[in-house]
Motif scaffolding. Structure first.
Motif, short mmCIF file in Angstrom:
data_model
loop_
_atom_site.label_atom_id
_atom_site.label_comp_id
_atom_site.label_asym_id
_atom_site.label_seq_id
_atom_site.Cartn_x
_atom_site.Cartn_y
_atom_site.Cartn_z
N GLY A 116 0.79 -1.22 0.00
CA GLY A 116 0.00 0.00 0.00
C GLY A 116 0.82 1.27 0.00
N GLN A 117 2.15 1.17 -0.15
CA GLN A 117 2.97 2.37 -0.30
C GLN A 117 2.51 3.12 -1.55
N LEU A 118 2.46 4.43 -1.46
CA LEU A 118 2.04 5.25 -2.60
C LEU A 118 3.29 5.80 -3.28
N GLU A 119 3.37 5.63 -4.58
CA GLU A 119 4.56 6.07 -5.32
C GLU A 119 4.20 7.08 -6.39
N LEU A 120 4.94 8.17 -6.41
CA LEU A 120 4.89 9.11 -7.52
C LEU A 120 5.99 8.76 -8.51
N SER A 121 5.64 8.52 -9.75
CA SER A 121 6.61 8.41 -10.84
C SER A 121 6.50 9.70 -11.64
N LEU A 138 7.25 17.69 -7.34
CA LEU A 138 7.10 16.96 -6.09
C LEU A 138 6.30 17.77 -5.08
N GLU A 139 6.55 19.06 -5.00
CA GLU A 139 5.80 19.92 -4.08
C GLU A 139 4.31 19.90 -4.41
N ARG A 140 3.97 19.98 -5.70
CA ARG A 140 2.56 19.93 -6.09
C ARG A 140 1.94 18.58 -5.75
N HIS A 141 2.69 17.52 -5.97
CA HIS A 141 2.19 16.18 -5.66
C HIS A 141 1.90 16.02 -4.17
N LEU A 142 2.83 16.46 -3.34
CA LEU A 142 2.64 16.31 -1.89
C LEU A 142 1.48 17.18 -1.40
N ARG A 165 19.14 3.65 -6.49
CA ARG A 165 18.04 3.10 -5.71
C ARG A 165 18.33 2.96 -4.21
N ALA A 166 19.43 3.50 -3.70
CA ALA A 166 19.86 3.14 -2.36
C ALA A 166 19.37 4.06 -1.25
N ALA A 167 18.56 5.07 -1.56
CA ALA A 167 18.14 6.05 -0.54
C ALA A 167 16.82 5.67 0.09
N ASP A 168 16.78 5.64 1.41
CA ASP A 168 15.50 5.52 2.11
C ASP A 168 14.60 6.71 1.75
N ALA A 169 13.29 6.49 1.78
CA ALA A 169 12.36 7.59 1.58
C ALA A 169 12.57 8.65 2.65
N CYS A 170 12.57 9.90 2.23
CA CYS A 170 12.75 11.04 3.13
C CYS A 170 11.79 12.15 2.72
N ASP A 171 11.86 13.26 3.42
CA ASP A 171 10.97 14.38 3.13
C ASP A 171 11.35 15.06 1.82
N ALA A 172 10.55 16.05 1.41
CA ALA A 172 10.75 16.69 0.12
C ALA A 172 12.11 17.37 0.03
N GLU A 173 12.53 18.04 1.10
CA GLU A 173 13.81 18.75 1.10
C GLU A 173 14.96 17.80 0.81
N ARG A 233 3.67 8.56 18.34
CA ARG A 233 3.09 9.76 17.73
C ARG A 233 4.15 10.80 17.41
N ALA A 234 5.15 10.92 18.26
CA ALA A 234 6.23 11.86 17.96
C ALA A 234 7.01 11.39 16.72
N LEU A 235 7.19 10.09 16.59
CA LEU A 235 7.88 9.56 15.42
C LEU A 235 7.05 9.82 14.17
N ALA A 236 5.75 9.57 14.25
CA ALA A 236 4.88 9.81 13.09
C ALA A 236 4.93 11.27 12.68
N ALA A 237 4.91 12.17 13.66
CA ALA A 237 4.96 13.60 13.35
C ALA A 237 6.28 13.95 12.66
N ARG A 238 7.36 13.32 13.11
CA ARG A 238 8.67 13.58 12.52
C ARG A 238 8.73 13.09 11.07
N LEU A 239 8.08 12.00 10.77
CA LEU A 239 8.17 11.37 9.44
C LEU A 239 7.08 11.87 8.47
N ARG A 240 6.11 12.60 8.98
CA ARG A 240 4.97 12.96 8.14
C ARG A 240 5.36 13.92 7.01
N VAL A 241 4.90 13.61 5.79
CA VAL A 241 5.14 14.47 4.64
C VAL A 241 3.83 14.94 4.00
N ALA A 242 2.70 14.37 4.39
CA ALA A 242 1.40 14.80 3.86
C ALA A 242 0.28 14.26 4.72
#
Length: 454
Positions: A97-102, A116-120, A322-330, A445-454
């Protein structure tokens, strides 16, 4: 994972030479080079750690259909929506169920970042409407593959048992991981070979910079990027470091060397008459030589096969890192800029290669494990930390971007996007360190807040 194209008539393949020519036909001149992005996110129910099922009024299927409010068309498979598409953009689902933007390929980082900014922003609006949150991390922090809501996509129904029989953590890779991937063009065999070799060689530093998966099933994993641990146990035949890229003579005929490797990887499936057929683990070489149940290989089969190969750097019609973990937009924008600076400037490529060319193959593999376990504090065999290597590579990338003279509407060149990575390399802190601080301070919840991108 890939969104398989519609099955269509395709030319037959009779030899490895034809497969090597397939790569040659995808060469692009220097002035036509672009950058592509794939960005994955993990969906949870808002305010919880629960994953999101495919079905239901606020499920993944409903989310994909909701993109229609922005002009996207649903892409269906046997009546089930598995993606949404618009003008070259694709939003699709991974097995858990991961959502991917191509994204669409563009000539500069500024435009990729804006897309990417518009997508998020769209993801944020849809998430609020459906009661969801999107998190960016290399591994889902809660649950297991057994508790993940596997998506009803035909490709995954074949891949899941095939890979599970070959690697203990293959289900984790499919259902629990998320990444950011970038794609780059090539103009000749040597150009592709140089890009593939240097990208493979410096992946440990990139992995360390983007390490962002320290929590597994609600507990500290002992890894800064647990996604590295997962990829160690998926399928040895199709993953990891491509040893042949470091062998003498590789740059003399890199297309053929990549083809010869890919030919000996077992096929996961064969698409015929709208169905995904099992292959019994037959390699593409055996398929090429003697067929399979009366079927003969086509170029479409080759293209399918290439999408089921998972080395740290993959070659299809582009070179895909392909070696980067998913991270925030920045951080994701910084990833695109970093690789563009290295791969699209020959001096930068040479400088990056010089920084790591003396490592033995075993040292390269050990460096990736060190990146996964320790992030930027991990060490190379020569004693340097991955943080030190990252600083040298970032300097090379910045100079490469400078020489490319690509400016956005604000008159800034692309070096401005490197700032988050430069800060991390200087501090020695990967995103995982921030995630661990949040988790230790405030729990889930603090972890979720830290990881949240949308």
């Amino acid at each position: 994972m890939s969104l398989d194209s519609r099955i269509h008539e395709s030319p037959p393949v009779r030899s490895a030479d034809e497969l090597a020519r397939w790569f040659a036909e995808r060469e692009r001149p220097r002035d036509a080079w672009k950058v592509g992005l794939e960005h994955e996110k993990l969906a949870v129910r808002a305010g919880t750690t629960a994953p999101v099922a495919y079905e239901g009024e606020a499920g993944i299927a409903a989310l994909l259909r909701a993109f229609s409010r922005y002009g996207y068309e649903p892409f269906e498979e046997e009546g089930r929506v598995i993606a949404a598409q618009k003008s070259g953009l694709t939003v699709s689902i991974e097995p858990g169920g991961q959502l991917e933007l191509s994204g669409r390929p563009f000539a500069d980082v500024h435009v990729v970042a804006a897309e990417l900014e518009r997508h998020l922003a769209k993801c944020h609006a849809l998430a609020e409407a459906l009661g969801l949150e999107f998190l960016a991390a290399g591994y889902r922090p809660w649950g297991t593959p057994a508790t993940a809501p596997w998506m009803p996509k035909n490709r995954y129904r074949v891949m899941r048992p095939f890979l599970a029989a070959r690697g203990r953590l293959a289900p984790d890779m499919m259902a629990m991981t998320a990444s950011a991937q970038a794609s780059f063009d090539f103009s000749s065999p040597r150009d592709m070979g140089e890009k593939l070799r240097v990208a493979l060689a410096i992946q440990p530093a990139v992995t360390a910079l983007f390490a962002n998966s320290p929590i597994v099933n609600g507990r500290e994993a002992g890894w800064k990027s647990y996604r590295v641990a997962v990829w160690e146990e998926v399928d040895p035949a199709r993953q990891g470091l491509l040893a042949f890229a470091f062998e003498p003579g590789f740059l003399d005929d890199p297309y053929r060397r990549y083809v010869e490797w890919a030919l000996d990887v077992p096929m996961i499936f064969l698409r015929r008459r709208g169905a995904y057929l099992e292959t019994g683990g037959r390699t593409f070489r055996a398929f090429l030589e003697s067929g399979l149940d009366g079927e003969r290989p086509t170029l479409a089969d080759w293209e399918d096969h290439l999408t089921t190969l998972f080395p740290e750097v993959r070659v299809k019609g582009v070179v895909e890192v392909r070696a980067a973990d998913a991270c925030d937009a920045e951080m994701t924008n910084a990833l695109i800029a970093f690789w563009k600076g290295i791969l699209y400037d020959r001096e930068a490529r040479a400088s990056a290669w010089e920084a790591v060319k003396g490592l033995a193959l075993a040292d390269r593999r050990a460096a990736m494990i060190a990146a996964g376990r320790e992030g930027l504090a991990g060490r190379l065999a020569d004693g340097r930390t991955l943080g030190e290597l990252a600083r040298a590579l970032l300097e090379a990338s910045a100079l490469g971007l400078c020489r490319q003279h690509c400016c956005g509407q604000r008159g800034e060149d692309e070096r401005s996007w490197l700032a988050p990575l430069q800060e991390r390399a200087a501090s020695g802190r990967s995103p995982a360190d921030d995630a661990l601080d949040a988790f230790r301070r405030g729990g889930d919840r603090a972890l979720a807040a830290r990881l949240r991108v949308a």
